[in-house]
Design a protein around this motif. Structure first.
Motif, mmCIF file in Angstrom:
data_model
loop_
_atom_site.group_PDB
_atom_site.id
_atom_site.type_symbol
_atom_site.label_atom_id
_atom_site.label_comp_id
_atom_site.label_asym_id
_atom_site.label_seq_id
_atom_site.Cartn_x
_atom_site.Cartn_y
_atom_site.Cartn_z
ATOM 1 N N HIS A 141 26.605 -30.462 14.971
ATOM 2 C CA HIS A 141 27.210 -31.709 15.321
ATOM 3 C C HIS A 141 26.649 -32.860 14.317
ATOM 4 N N HIS A 197 25.728 -35.799 14.138
ATOM 5 C CA HIS A 197 24.567 -36.544 14.397
ATOM 6 C C HIS A 197 23.738 -36.435 12.935
ATOM 7 N N GLN A 221 26.560 -41.184 21.698
ATOM 8 C CA GLN A 221 25.664 -41.885 21.035
ATOM 9 C C GLN A 221 25.804 -42.926 20.070
HETATM 10 ZN ZN LIG Z 1 22.722 -34.891 18.520
#
Ligand SMILES: [Zn+2]
Length: 309
Positions: free
Chosen positions: A116, A118, A157
């Motif tokens: 992912h 991030h 996030q």
């Molecule tokens: Zn993450």
């Protein structure tokens, strides 16, 4: 905390020099790459995530080239390799060194994939793409954020996850799409929730006549910025259904060996220690994906319960 940051800085300097050596360019000349040589800001976990790990064979053509606490998986073949995840921006030279320590050429990495978008999994992609010449492919949502070098908008996030060097020209994949590099075949399974673009990767690795189904399952943790509500969400309204879809997808996967971007989430080191002490099949656990999905369902239920209070 100050000592911790200071230590990270000197380690980052060391890593930056290693990367400069890797890319064959003096540090001072890397103006456009300055983001690669900077430690990830405000990262309490980064020192832990950078703890070194000797690279090793997981099974067949699958190798661990990450650190002790962040995954990076190399799938090798005679006609080029696949790399899944690259960790933090400052982890790129570590992954490159691990690939080389195993006797492989970084330049033979043809394809870079990602769990992912991030910074702790996609942060090192751009440096490794440049160093290897590999192409990068991802789900639509992951491709969108990787090309911008960080998440915003629909990501749970958004606002708290650090940025990282943007990755140009990410090829956009379909759910279920299979990619081939040499004799390696790897399939994308979209497992969103932790992020809208989260992707689980599966492939078969063989040792002699014995072949096993390996799964690199994306994070399934309901973590978010303060104020992000799972139950009444406007930026990512399908988040609860997405988590449910992902747990069902994980339940259904053929899964002999489970690997995860955060290795602690699948008890990797306990299993490796058992294998090293003579239990040859200690990495194999055919229930691991279903247990991983069950843990994810429980975590989401707790999160939803908390929001009701
Ligand atoms: Zn993450």
């Amino acid at each position: 905390m100050i000592a911790h940051v200071f230590r990270s800085h000197s380690r980052m300097r060391h890593v930056a020099l290693a990367l400069a050596a890797l890319l064959g360019t003096p540090l001072g000349a890397q103006t456009s790459d300055s983001a690669l040589t900077r430690p990830t800001p405000n990262c309490a976990s980064c020192a832990d995530w950078m703890v070194p790990q000797r690279p090793f064979r997981i099974f067949g053509n699958a190798w661990w080239v990450g650190t002790h606490n962040l995954g990076a998986i190399l799938l090798t073949s005679d006609a080029g390799h696949v790399l899944i995840d690259a960790g933090l921006p400052e982890m790129a030279p570590v992954v490159a060194a691990n690939v080389r320590a195993l006797g492989f050429r970084l330049e033979d990495v043809r394809l870079i994939l990602n769990s992912h978008a991030h910074y702790d999994h996609a942060g090192g992609v751009e440096a490794l793409r440049r160093a290897s010449g590999a192409r990068v492919a991802a789900s639509p949502a992951s491709a969108r954020w990787m090309e911008r070098g960080g998440v915003a908008g629909d990501d749970p996030q958004a606002g708290i996850a650090a940025s990282y060097p943007p990755v140009p020209n990410v090829r956009v994949l379909r759910d279920g799409e299979t990619l081939r590099v040499g004799t390696t075949t790897v399939t994308a399974h979209f497992t969103p929730g932790h992020t809208p673009g989260g992707t689980t990767w599966t492939w078969r690795s063989c040792e002699g006549a014995r072949c096993l189904d390996l799964v690199y399952a994306d994070s399934q943790t309901p973590i978010s910025a303060d104020g992000f509500l799972f139950t009444r969400n406007t930026t990512y309204p399908t988040i609860v259904q997405d988590f449910a879809h992902s747990a069902a997808a994980l339940d259904a996967l053929p899964c002999d060996i489970l690997l995860t971007p955060h290795p602690g989430a699948s008890a990797l080191w306990e299993r490796v220690a058992a294998r090293d002490s003579g239990k040859a099949d200690a990495l194999v656990d055919r229930e691991a994906c279903r247990r991983y999905a069950a843990t994810a369902r429980k975590a989401l239920a707790m999160r939803l319960e908390k929001e009701k209070q």
